[in-house]
Design an enzyme around this catalytic site. Sequence first.
Site, PDB file in Angstrom:
ATOM      1  N   LYS A 100      35.231  58.543  42.527  1.00 29.06           N
ATOM      2  CA  LYS A 100      35.862  58.870  43.823  1.00 29.06           C
ATOM      3  C   LYS A 100      35.278  57.819  44.521  1.00 29.06           C
ATOM      4  O   LYS A 100      35.842  57.533  45.552  1.00 29.06           O
ATOM      5  CB  LYS A 100      35.397  60.312  44.140  1.00 29.06           C
ATOM      6  CG  LYS A 100      33.846  60.755  43.713  1.00 29.06           C
ATOM      7  CD  LYS A 100      33.786  61.312  42.257  1.00 29.06           C
ATOM      8  CE  LYS A 100      32.280  61.413  41.665  1.00 29.06           C
ATOM      9  NZ  LYS A 100      32.175  62.326  41.220  1.00 29.06           N
ATOM     10  N   GLU A 124      43.595  61.236  39.085  1.00 30.14           N
ATOM     11  CA  GLU A 124      43.541  62.705  39.096  1.00 30.14           C
ATOM     12  C   GLU A 124      41.971  63.234  39.151  1.00 30.14           C
ATOM     13  O   GLU A 124      41.498  64.340  39.504  1.00 30.14           O
ATOM     14  CB  GLU A 124      44.385  63.400  38.035  1.00 30.14           C
ATOM     15  CG  GLU A 124      44.563  64.716  38.141  1.00 30.14           C
ATOM     16  CD  GLU A 124      45.365  65.313  39.171  1.00 30.14           C
ATOM     17  OE1 GLU A 124      46.459  64.870  39.515  1.00 30.14           O
ATOM     18  OE2 GLU A 124      44.679  65.769  40.083  1.00 30.14           O
ATOM     19  N   VAL A 127      39.003  63.734  41.903  1.00 32.50           N
ATOM     20  CA  VAL A 127      38.786  64.961  42.992  1.00 32.50           C
ATOM     21  C   VAL A 127      38.823  66.234  42.113  1.00 32.50           C
ATOM     22  O   VAL A 127      39.888  66.440  41.540  1.00 32.50           O
ATOM     23  CB  VAL A 127      39.568  65.094  44.216  1.00 32.50           C
ATOM     24  CG1 VAL A 127      39.183  66.453  44.975  1.00 32.50           C
ATOM     25  CG2 VAL A 127      39.406  63.775  44.855  1.00 32.50           C
ATOM     26  N   ILE A 131      40.643  70.113  37.864  1.00 26.56           N
ATOM     27  CA  ILE A 131      41.695  70.945  38.799  1.00 26.56           C
ATOM     28  C   ILE A 131      42.752  69.895  39.276  1.00 26.56           C
ATOM     29  O   ILE A 131      42.388  69.052  39.662  1.00 26.56           O
ATOM     30  CB  ILE A 131      41.056  71.336  40.238  1.00 26.56           C
ATOM     31  CG1 ILE A 131      39.911  72.421  39.949  1.00 26.56           C
ATOM     32  CG2 ILE A 131      42.144  72.157  40.921  1.00 26.56           C
ATOM     33  CD1 ILE A 131      39.167  72.812  41.101  1.00 26.56           C
ATOM     34  N   GLU A 185      25.691  63.769  40.159  1.00 31.72           N
ATOM     35  CA  GLU A 185      25.948  62.294  39.974  1.00 31.72           C
ATOM     36  C   GLU A 185      24.478  61.591  39.610  1.00 31.72           C
ATOM     37  O   GLU A 185      23.510  62.142  39.838  1.00 31.72           O
ATOM     38  CB  GLU A 185      25.987  61.711  41.554  1.00 31.72           C
ATOM     39  CG  GLU A 185      27.380  62.303  42.032  1.00 31.72           C
ATOM     40  CD  GLU A 185      28.265  61.910  41.320  1.00 31.72           C
ATOM     41  OE1 GLU A 185      28.728  60.881  41.262  1.00 31.72           O
ATOM     42  OE2 GLU A 185      29.130  62.756  40.725  1.00 31.72           O
ATOM     43  N   LYS A 200      35.317  62.422  48.367  1.00 32.19           N
ATOM     44  CA  LYS A 200      36.603  63.411  47.839  1.00 32.19           C
ATOM     45  C   LYS A 200      37.758  63.812  48.932  1.00 32.19           C
ATOM     46  O   LYS A 200      38.909  63.717  48.817  1.00 32.19           O
ATOM     47  CB  LYS A 200      36.174  64.553  47.049  1.00 32.19           C
ATOM     48  CG  LYS A 200      35.385  64.212  45.771  1.00 32.19           C
ATOM     49  CD  LYS A 200      34.937  65.328  45.262  1.00 32.19           C
ATOM     50  CE  LYS A 200      34.047  64.991  43.939  1.00 32.19           C
ATOM     51  NZ  LYS A 200      33.317  65.966  43.347  1.00 32.19           N
ATOM     52  N   GLY A 299      31.767  68.321  35.278  1.00 31.61           N
ATOM     53  CA  GLY A 299      31.402  68.570  33.783  1.00 31.61           C
ATOM     54  C   GLY A 299      32.391  67.809  33.004  1.00 31.61           C
ATOM     55  O   GLY A 299      33.427  67.302  33.301  1.00 31.61           O
TER      56      GLY A 299
HETATM   57  N1  HSE Z   1      29.113  65.368  41.059  1.00 26.90           N
HETATM   58  C1  HSE Z   1      30.060  65.776  40.972  1.00 26.90           C
HETATM   59  C2  HSE Z   1      30.181  67.271  41.458  1.00 26.90           C
HETATM   60  C3  HSE Z   1      30.974  65.505  39.705  1.00 26.90           C
HETATM   61  O1  HSE Z   1      29.194  67.867  41.360  1.00 26.90           O
HETATM   62  O2  HSE Z   1      31.109  68.034  41.817  1.00 26.90           O
HETATM   63  C4  HSE Z   1      32.436  65.584  39.943  1.00 26.90           C
HETATM   64  O3  HSE Z   1      32.932  64.826  40.764  1.00 26.90           O
END
Ligand code: HSE
Length: 413
Positions: A100, A124, A127, A131, A185, A200, A299
Amino acid sequence: MELAILGYGVVGSGVARLLEKNSAGIAARAMQPALRLKYILDIRDFPGDPFEALVIHDFDTILNDPDVGIVAETIGGLRPAFEFVLACLRAGKSVVTSNKELVAVKGYELLQAAREHNVNFLFEGSVGGGIPIIRPLSQCLAANEVSRVTGILNGTTNFILTRMIEHAMPFDRALRLAQENGYAEADPSADVDGHDACRKICILAALAFGRHVYPGQVRAQGIRGITLEDAAYADKLGCNIKLLAQARRLPDGRVSALVAPMLVPREGNLLACVSDVYNAILVRGDAVEDVVFYGRGAGQLPTASAVVADIIDCARHIDRRRYQEWDDGAPEYVAPAEDDTAKFYVRLACEDISSARKQVLHAFPGAAFLEIEGASGNELAFVTLPVRDGAAQETLAKLPGTEVKMVMRVAEV
Ligand code: HSE
């Protein structure tokens, strides 16, 4: 068709696993005899890993191999991901990514490069984890004028907030659990301080409104400092606290975008009830009205699911471009969050409660005080009537005998 993966971390290894696990169906849907994973680039070695034999350390091997037509970038971060992705596009390889930061900062440039070299750049997985949101927004909702996109876009912070508020788990333990589950992250402050959600919402805003929004143009606040008292006060108002990311089109053609923890009314609001690692994105279009996309926002396999879907799309359209583009942004294109009008929840520490109440009512006429059992004797919580964000901040900074502990908007979703 041969593939390469750049970066063998949580997502990259998920992509390799998924490509192998569902190989027959994936090849059939890609309309290819087979999709063969040929290389995995990483600086590390992975002794004993099932894909150990594919691991290489030299990017040029991939770049110079004409049989590799699709590259999945799952390194994360800007460098060296940007240089690698740009080089692949220029070499005529399609690229898919879950990165992202790369798309939010360099998306315009990379989409231009993809166009110039007649290849695809798809993201895809960048974000909402698993989903489907990028394709629905750019294709299925293409007939709409979208007026706003609001989402819970960070799984880690939603997981932490849920654990803290519903299970009374301390912040640090909830964060550690999110890390152990592969949600966070590499530097979890990107999650906790709102930068990940900011990247995002920039991507979604670009898709929804057609121009690049850069993360530096968006005010981002994270979840640090939220206490169980805030959750109890929110509850009194019939609200749950959620880290929301929002982008709205303004009547003058500009965009307003913000990431902040907000009080989300439970009544009539699906986002209020999204828990744990789940994300949800509400898109409002003039024809479709409100649509909500919901699922696992982080995940290994959920994100790999989106990345592999992009690989399939690239394989099916190897000689054709998939439409996904936007114009470059501009400094004046994003309105400052200070210009927004909203109701605010405020928690103050004060020396003298009754004098602070008078100050509050003088500064914010119509403010409603909130009471909870067991509240600290030197704290005061209230909700304002709608007020300009910048004016609320200035006024709060000047309230005599008080210290602002927490300010959150009451969400208008
Ligand atoms: N670190 C991000 C989150 C991972 O927790 O949403 C998915 O982009």
